[in-house]
Design a protein around this motif. Structure first.
Motif, PDB file in Angstrom:
ATOM      1  N   ARG A 127       5.563 -20.354  -8.631  1.00 52.69           N
ATOM      2  CA  ARG A 127       5.957 -19.548  -9.786  1.00 52.69           C
ATOM      3  C   ARG A 127       6.002 -18.052  -9.500  1.00 52.69           C
ATOM      4  O   ARG A 127       6.842 -17.345 -10.053  1.00 52.69           O
ATOM      5  CB  ARG A 127       4.970 -19.754 -10.941  1.00 52.69           C
ATOM      6  CG  ARG A 127       5.204 -20.938 -11.793  1.00 52.69           C
ATOM      7  CD  ARG A 127       4.346 -20.914 -13.050  1.00 52.69           C
ATOM      8  NE  ARG A 127       3.006 -20.390 -12.872  1.00 52.69           N
ATOM      9  CZ  ARG A 127       1.933 -21.120 -12.608  1.00 52.69           C
ATOM     10  NH1 ARG A 127       2.028 -22.414 -12.466  1.00 52.69           N
ATOM     11  NH2 ARG A 127       0.747 -20.557 -12.483  1.00 52.69           N
ATOM     12  N   GLU A 128       5.093 -17.557  -8.664  1.00 55.41           N
ATOM     13  CA  GLU A 128       4.934 -16.116  -8.517  1.00 55.41           C
ATOM     14  C   GLU A 128       5.239 -15.599  -7.102  1.00 55.41           C
ATOM     15  O   GLU A 128       6.088 -14.716  -6.929  1.00 55.41           O
ATOM     16  CB  GLU A 128       3.502 -15.716  -8.897  1.00 55.41           C
ATOM     17  CG  GLU A 128       3.271 -14.224  -8.895  1.00 55.41           C
ATOM     18  CD  GLU A 128       1.848 -13.852  -9.299  1.00 55.41           C
ATOM     19  OE1 GLU A 128       1.700 -12.798  -9.937  1.00 55.41           O
ATOM     20  OE2 GLU A 128       0.903 -14.599  -8.963  1.00 55.41           O
ATOM     21  N   LEU A 129       4.563 -16.134  -6.103  1.00 55.47           N
ATOM     22  CA  LEU A 129       4.674 -15.600  -4.748  1.00 55.47           C
ATOM     23  C   LEU A 129       6.035 -15.889  -4.129  1.00 55.47           C
ATOM     24  O   LEU A 129       6.690 -14.978  -3.600  1.00 55.47           O
ATOM     25  CB  LEU A 129       3.557 -16.173  -3.862  1.00 55.47           C
ATOM     26  CG  LEU A 129       3.551 -15.690  -2.416  1.00 55.47           C
ATOM     27  CD1 LEU A 129       3.234 -14.203  -2.347  1.00 55.47           C
ATOM     28  CD2 LEU A 129       2.537 -16.485  -1.597  1.00 55.47           C
ATOM     29  N   TYR A 130       6.471 -17.116  -4.180  1.00 57.47           N
ATOM     30  CA  TYR A 130       7.709 -17.486  -3.502  1.00 57.47           C
ATOM     31  C   TYR A 130       8.947 -16.838  -4.118  1.00 57.47           C
ATOM     32  O   TYR A 130       9.833 -16.413  -3.387  1.00 57.47           O
ATOM     33  CB  TYR A 130       7.847 -18.993  -3.401  1.00 57.47           C
ATOM     34  CG  TYR A 130       6.865 -19.611  -2.409  1.00 57.47           C
ATOM     35  CD1 TYR A 130       5.944 -18.838  -1.702  1.00 57.47           C
ATOM     36  CD2 TYR A 130       6.863 -20.971  -2.182  1.00 57.47           C
ATOM     37  CE1 TYR A 130       5.055 -19.407  -0.808  1.00 57.47           C
ATOM     38  CE2 TYR A 130       5.981 -21.550  -1.276  1.00 57.47           C
ATOM     39  CZ  TYR A 130       5.083 -20.762  -0.596  1.00 57.47           C
ATOM     40  OH  TYR A 130       4.222 -21.339   0.293  1.00 57.47           O
ATOM     41  N   PRO A 131       9.042 -16.740  -5.433  1.00 56.84           N
ATOM     42  CA  PRO A 131      10.190 -15.996  -5.986  1.00 56.84           C
ATOM     43  C   PRO A 131      10.200 -14.531  -5.542  1.00 56.84           C
ATOM     44  O   PRO A 131      11.267 -13.971  -5.266  1.00 56.84           O
ATOM     45  CB  PRO A 131      10.019 -16.111  -7.494  1.00 56.84           C
ATOM     46  CG  PRO A 131       9.260 -17.387  -7.679  1.00 56.84           C
ATOM     47  CD  PRO A 131       8.302 -17.424  -6.495  1.00 56.84           C
ATOM     48  N   ALA A 132       9.035 -13.908  -5.435  1.00 58.20           N
ATOM     49  CA  ALA A 132       8.961 -12.524  -4.960  1.00 58.20           C
ATOM     50  C   ALA A 132       9.442 -12.440  -3.515  1.00 58.20           C
ATOM     51  O   ALA A 132      10.189 -11.530  -3.150  1.00 58.20           O
ATOM     52  CB  ALA A 132       7.536 -11.985  -5.087  1.00 58.20           C
ATOM     53  N   ALA A 133       9.028 -13.405  -2.710  1.00 57.69           N
ATOM     54  CA  ALA A 133       9.436 -13.412  -1.301  1.00 57.69           C
ATOM     55  C   ALA A 133      10.931 -13.704  -1.168  1.00 57.69           C
ATOM     56  O   ALA A 133      11.606 -13.098  -0.321  1.00 57.69           O
ATOM     57  CB  ALA A 133       8.630 -14.459  -0.532  1.00 57.69           C
TER      58      ALA A 133
END
Length: 136
Positions: A127-133
């Motif tokens: 939800r958070e880390l991978y979309p940012a990456a």
């Protein structure tokens, strides 16, 4: 940044967690060998996944021009230390079929705690880390 490998890893780890749940529900004592094997397989998947995150993902995010992405990365990397250690203790204790047979309720308690924390962590990363990456 291409996140396909990380998403595939998560899908494999989540499948292993589901396998462990199914085997446990079917009977820990009767499935001790299979549970043990699934624990070892899950540990192997996680080991390689964490190595990829530590060697590629986190360093890349740490050098991001976007401070919020670097901060998220640092927080996730720091948080993983405790979960990684807890999972390591879980594997060490429960990878032996005889231990599973001797204390099925202890395994069930530990699995509920550690595997739930791992599941929740994977969901948060998705939800958070991978979309940012992926935005880099």
């Amino acid at each position: 940044m291409n996140m396909d490998r990380y998403h595939r890893d998560h899908a494999s780890i989540l499948q292993q967690i589901d396998t462990l749940r199914s085997l446990s529900r079917a009977g820990i004592d009767a499935n001790a060998e299979h549970i043990s094997q699934a624990i070892v397989e899950t540990a192997s998947l996680i080991k390689f996944h964490l190595a990829a995150e530590d060697q590629v993902l986190y360093p890349r995010l740490a050098t991001s021009a976007m401070p919020e992405v670097a901060a998220i990365s640092a927080r996730y990397q720091s948080e993983m230390q405790g979960l990684s250690q807890a999972f390591g203790r879980f594997v060490e204790r429960w990878r032996v079929p005889a231990r599973l047979q001797e204390d099925p309720e202890g395994f069930r308690r530990d699995a509920n705690t550690v595997l739930r924390a791992l599941f929740e962590r994977l969901c948060r990363e998705d939800r958070e880390l991978y979309p940012a990456a992926a935005g880099l």
